[in-house]
Design an enzyme around this catalytic site. Structure first.
Site, short mmCIF file in Angstrom:
data_model
loop_
_atom_site.label_atom_id
_atom_site.label_comp_id
_atom_site.label_asym_id
_atom_site.label_seq_id
_atom_site.Cartn_x
_atom_site.Cartn_y
_atom_site.Cartn_z
CG HIS A 138 -5.70 -2.33 8.62
ND1 HIS A 138 -6.10 -0.53 9.94
CD2 HIS A 138 -4.27 -2.30 9.59
CE1 HIS A 138 -4.30 -0.85 9.93
NE2 HIS A 138 -3.98 -0.88 9.79
CD GLU B 110 -8.55 0.97 8.13
OE1 GLU B 110 -9.13 0.20 8.93
OE2 GLU B 110 -7.88 1.35 7.86
CG ASP C 44 -0.62 -0.20 2.35
OD1 ASP C 44 0.69 -0.72 2.22
OD2 ASP C 44 -1.09 -0.38 3.44
CG ASN D 239 -8.94 -2.01 12.53
OD1 ASN D 239 -7.96 -2.15 11.91
ND2 ASN D 239 -9.54 -0.60 11.93
C1 F6R Z 1 1.58 -0.83 5.57
C2 F6R Z 1 0.58 -2.15 6.43
C3 F6R Z 1 -0.93 -1.74 7.91
C4 F6R Z 1 0.58 -2.33 8.91
C5 F6R Z 1 -0.40 -2.07 9.93
C6 F6R Z 1 0.46 -2.58 11.27
O1 F6R Z 1 2.02 -1.90 4.74
O2 F6R Z 1 -0.08 -2.17 5.26
O3 F6R Z 1 -1.55 -2.96 7.55
O4 F6R Z 1 0.29 -3.17 8.26
O5 F6R Z 1 -1.50 -1.43 10.08
O6 F6R Z 1 0.69 -1.50 11.63
P1 F6R Z 1 1.85 -1.13 12.73
O7 F6R Z 1 3.09 -2.63 12.42
O8 F6R Z 1 2.83 0.58 12.54
O9 F6R Z 1 1.24 -1.34 14.58
#
Ligand code: F6R
Length: 252
Positions: free
Chosen positions: A139, A144, A68, A137
């Site tokens: 994701h 989301e 992403d 959450n």
């Molecule tokens: C990042 C991504 C997100 C993160 C998720 C966890 O490329 O796709 O899904 O993996 O938000 O983020 P952290 O590791 O910062 O808790």
């Protein structure tokens, strides 16, 4: 099938995850790696850089596709995911940058960029191994909680909870982009194998809901229960709500 590996802490999680990725690259030097950003995989990337420096890993044949990117941020913005990947991994190993791919958040036509990204991933034959972090959450990528699983790469509105979680990395909350381009669930599920890294008590409920609860778009990571080859490497805190008799649990 989901294989859950419990580690004592973040550092061990990072070492185990890096070993799995290193094995993939060693067994198939032309691997397509799907990569993630965020705090969780930083230690994993550090371990991979160390293996490269020690001469134990060669990235010269590897191609990558990232999950992403924030909409509106160019690759030179220090909070863009392209910048993250360069500074945490690509600048430190012998990968050919022309074979590293991150959706272009600055593309004038985001819908066209999303279509082109799916074609690119499909053209590469999908990822051999897709690394994922998980949101509080549930994701994955920026998919989301919602009423559906979206198949292809698309533009999403970030939820308030994700904007709040990511605000720590920006000068102010107002600077956090409100939208992102993300691989869809279908794109993620097209990977031949999936490696999830997750740590900390704050993710414990998401871990339980994703791997031990019903499959529902309200918890996007729960779709991983339908994938044939998922490994979750999680620290004890993240697994505190999952009953594990041993340090390894297979959910078939
Ligand atoms: C990042 C991504 C997100 C993160 C998720 C966890 O490329 O796709 O899904 O993996 O938000 O983020 P952290 O590791 O910062 O808790």
């Amino acid at each position: 099938m989901i294989r859950i590996i419990k580690t004592a802490d973040y550092d061990e999680m990072s070492r185990v995850a890096a070993r799995i990725i290193a094995a993939q690259v060693t067994l198939k030097p032309q691997s397509i790696l799907g990569l993630a950003t965020g705090s969780t995989p930083i230690g994993t990337y550090e371990e991979l850089v160390e293996k490269y420096r020690d001469g134990r890993l060669d990235f010269s044949g590897v191609s990558t596709v990232n999950l992403d990117e924030y909409k509106g941020l160019g690759g030179d913005h220090d909070q863009s995911y392209r910048y993250f990947m360069n500074t945490h991994l690509f600048d430190h190993v012998n990968i050919d940058k022309a074979r590293t791919h991150v959706p272009n958040g600055a593309a004038a036509d985001s819908a066209a960029e999303c279509r082109a990204y799916d074609e690119l991933v499909a053209g590469l034959g999908g990822a051999d191994l897709q690394l994922l972090g998980m949101g509080h959450n549930g994701h994955i990528g920026f998919n989301e909680p919602g009423s559906t699983f979206v198949k292809g790469t698309h533009v999403v509105d970030l939820t308030e909870s994700t904007i709040n979680a990511n605000a720590r990395l920006f000068a102010s909350r107002d600077e956090v982009p409100r939208q992102a381009l993300t691989m869809g669930i279908g794109t993620i599920m097209s990977a031949k194998s999936i490696l999830v890294v997750v740590n900390g008590e704050g993710k414990a409920q998401a871990v339980k809901d994703s791997f031990c609860g019903p499959i529902t778009p309200e918890v996007q990571a729960s779709i991983l229960q339908l994938h044939a080859n998922v490994t979750v490497v999680a620290d004890a805190a993240a697994l505190s709500l999952v009953e594990m008799g041993a340090n390894e649990l297979i959910i078939a």
